[in-house]
Enzyme design. Structure first.
Site: not given
Length: 297
Positions: A13, A16, A40-41, A223
């Site tokens: 988080d 990225k 989750g980007h 990650q």
């Protein structure tokens, strides 16, 4: 511009996806090399927010190649949902490439992920329960199914039968969950395979050819460093090598072809999932509350 690996330097988080979107224009391809739809980007284009779980952030650049590498695990349903989302907004996905060697997340992987987390109780890892860990387990046990397997129905059925011979007793006898049949999974996955057929290719060859042509690659990590299966805070980690080194094995390019690493950090640290975080602030504290609200944590 050298080929570059972009990684999270904390527990995830860090932003990225945003940084990847900012720098991707300087590269010819963006490559995801580890993880699956547990990523989750978030990026914003023309005022619209997109949450990307499987497709690389570089998809927003129509002239760039976006690659899901062999080190990833792929949920075909999620990939198709993201393809449909982009196509609905006239964002082309013609340059999306998926490694034929990437392993496929099956419905039983998702079932096992959730069941095992529940069994661990207070000692749970804090996974996303999206089947990532069990899919990597099958990969290492050499009974996993790969993207290219779905393109040959006879081969897919044969390998699926072998996998289910191990998985079904575990589902039924240990977790008291429904079992799966070969036909049941084929009915769901083979139609998705046909839709994905144009995207599936030998991405290692593609990327090495691009390098030989003088093209520059951006490897988009998922990650973060402290969640790496080998170098993170084990056992509270993800199931893949998400440090910079994972870009090599997860894509099939040689080490000499990557000569820069960008580490992404936040001014304060947050942690995704369970596990130790020595400097954690409670939400009830003034500082913790402010960081949570201002940082949308």
């Amino acid at each position: 511009m050298p080929s570059t690996v972009l990684v999270g330097a904390q527990w995830g988080d860090e932003g990225k996806g945003k940084i990847c979107d900012l720098v991707a224009g300087d590269f010819d391809a963006v490559v995801r090399y580890s993880g699956g739809n547990n990523a989750g980007h978030t990026i914003v284009v023309n005022g619209k927010k997109y949450g990307l779980h499987q497709v690389p952030s570089g998809i927003m650049y129509s002239d760039h190649v976006s690659v899901i590498g062999n080190g990833c695990v792929v949920n075909p349903k999620v990939v198709l949902e993201e393809i449909d989302m982009f196509e609905a907004d006239d964002i082309t996905t013609k340059n999306l490439k998926i490694s034929g060697n990437a392993h496929v997340i099956m419905p039983y992987h998702i079932d096992l992920d959730g069941a095992f987390e529940q069994k661990l109780g207070k000692k749970n890892i804090g996974t996303t329960k999206r089947g990532i860990g069990p899919c990597y387990q099958d990969k290492m046990a050499r009974i996993g199914l790969r993207m290219q397997d779905m393109l040959d129905e006879a081969l897919f059925r044969d390998k699926l039968e072998t996998a289910l011979a191990r998985v079904n007793p575990e589902l039924e006898l240990i977790y008291n969950l429904p079992i799966y049949t070969v036909d049941q999974i084929c009915d769901e996955y083979l139609p998705m395979a046909e839709r994905l057929r144009p995207y599936i290719t030998e991405t290692s060859l593609l990327l090495n050819n691009m390098i030989d042509e003088g093209k520059n690659l951006l490897f988009e990590g998922a990650q973060a460093t402290l969640l790496d299966i080998d170098h993170g805070t084990y056992p509270y980690v993800t199931s893949s090598n998400c440090t910079a080194g994972g870009a090599i094995t997860g894509s099939g390019v040689g080490m000499k072809n990557v000569d820069r690493v960008l580490g992404v950090m936040k001014a304060y640290i947050t942690r995704v999932g369970s596990g130790p975080m020595p400097t954690e602030l409670s939400y009830e504290s003034e500082a913790g509350h402010t960081l949570t609200e201002e940082g949308y944590e």
